[in-house]
Write an enzyme that holds these catalytic residues in place. Structure first.
Site, PDB file in Angstrom:
ATOM      1  N   ASP A 103     -11.199 -22.870 -31.471  1.00 48.55           N
ATOM      2  CA  ASP A 103     -11.676 -24.254 -31.500  1.00 48.55           C
ATOM      3  C   ASP A 103     -12.312 -24.600 -30.158  1.00 48.55           C
ATOM      4  O   ASP A 103     -11.987 -23.996 -29.127  1.00 48.55           O
ATOM      5  CB  ASP A 103     -10.510 -25.214 -31.769  1.00 48.55           C
TER       6      ASP A 103
HETATM    7  N1  URA Z   1      -5.440 -21.705 -34.148  1.00 47.75           N
HETATM    8  C1  URA Z   1      -5.949 -22.945 -33.961  1.00 47.75           C
HETATM    9  O1  URA Z   1      -5.461 -23.920 -34.504  1.00 47.75           O
HETATM   10  N2  URA Z   1      -7.024 -23.064 -33.158  1.00 47.75           N
HETATM   11  C2  URA Z   1      -7.585 -22.014 -32.496  1.00 47.75           C
HETATM   12  O2  URA Z   1      -8.545 -22.201 -31.751  1.00 47.75           O
HETATM   13  C3  URA Z   1      -7.024 -20.743 -32.697  1.00 47.75           C
HETATM   14  C4  URA Z   1      -5.942 -20.618 -33.534  1.00 47.75           C
END
Ligand code: URA
Length: 228
Positions: A103
């Protein structure tokens, strides 16, 4: 391989452009100026410079990046810059892609490669590559949160519970967890399903590869010969 083809394969542009780069005296090979675009060089362990910057021939470019917050893992980002902007132009030009996605607000270890087969191996659910995250929690947690996550939590729209392979709670607001899947927002959704909330998320390791302590946010490093 001809020098112009070497440069082209390493992302320095079309063959015509690479010829022009050589003719204009911007290239050295193994420490000596190289002015003939048709000159042949063995590519094994070939070192060259373009405009003084050092490069090593690599059939495939595979690297790790310490992803900072505020970057999207996409070639066509919507709201933030792309992680690809943190790489030199030749690496972007040769089609290096993030391996899976973090993310925009997640930090830590991100692999990138232009090797499609390797990318597929690392992201395919069949291969169960382990990923370890350090999670900053919104609410102080007790050891029972790890029992929940290790036992599996049910996420909306998923057929089966999602399970942590390892979990520890070094302090009430920090959790370290390993998973071997890569579902959308998986860690955030698992923590929410366990009754808490993610305040910060940092990926520490992918498989046996640990983010080096001396790789600062925004920095990247080659991973020569990396195999999943
Ligand atoms: N899980 C998440 O919620 N976000 C990420 O960026 C990676 C794994």
């Amino acid at each position: 391989m001809q020098l112009q083809r070497i440069l082209q394969s390493q992302g320095f542009g079309s063959r015509r452009l690479c010829r022009a780069i050589v003719y204009s005296g911007r290239v050295t090979v193994a420490g000596a100026p190289a002015l003939d675009p048709s000159a042949e060089f063995p590519v094994g362990d070939l070192h060259f410079t373009v405009d003084g910057e050092e490069w090593r021939y690599a059939e495939h470019a595979t690297l790790m990046l310490h992803k900072p917050a505020g970057y999207e893992c996409s070639r066509a980002p919507q709201f933030h810059a792309s992680v690809l902007e943190l790489l030199p132009v030749p690496l972007r030009e040769r089609g290096v892609q993030p391996v899976g996605r973090l993310d925009q607000d997640t930090t830590g270890l991100l692999l990138l490669t232009d090797d499609g087969a390797l990318n597929h191996r690392l992201t395919s659910p069949k291969h169960h590559i382990h990923k370890t995250y350090r999670v900053g929690l919104k609410h102080p947690a007790e050891a029972s949160i790890c029992e929940q996550l290790l036992g599996g939590v049910q996420l909306n729209d998923e057929p089966a519970p999602s399970v942590a392979l390892a979990c520890e709670l070094p302090d009430p607001l920090t959790l370290r967890m390993t998973i071997d899947e890569g579902k959308y927002h998986q860690v955030k959704r698992m923590i929410a399903a366990a009754g808490n909330r993610v305040e910060s998320l940092h990926r520490e390791a992918v498989g046996s590869l640990v983010l080096p302590a001396d790789l600062a946010p925004g920095q990247w490093r080659w991973l020569p010969g990396f195999e999943a």
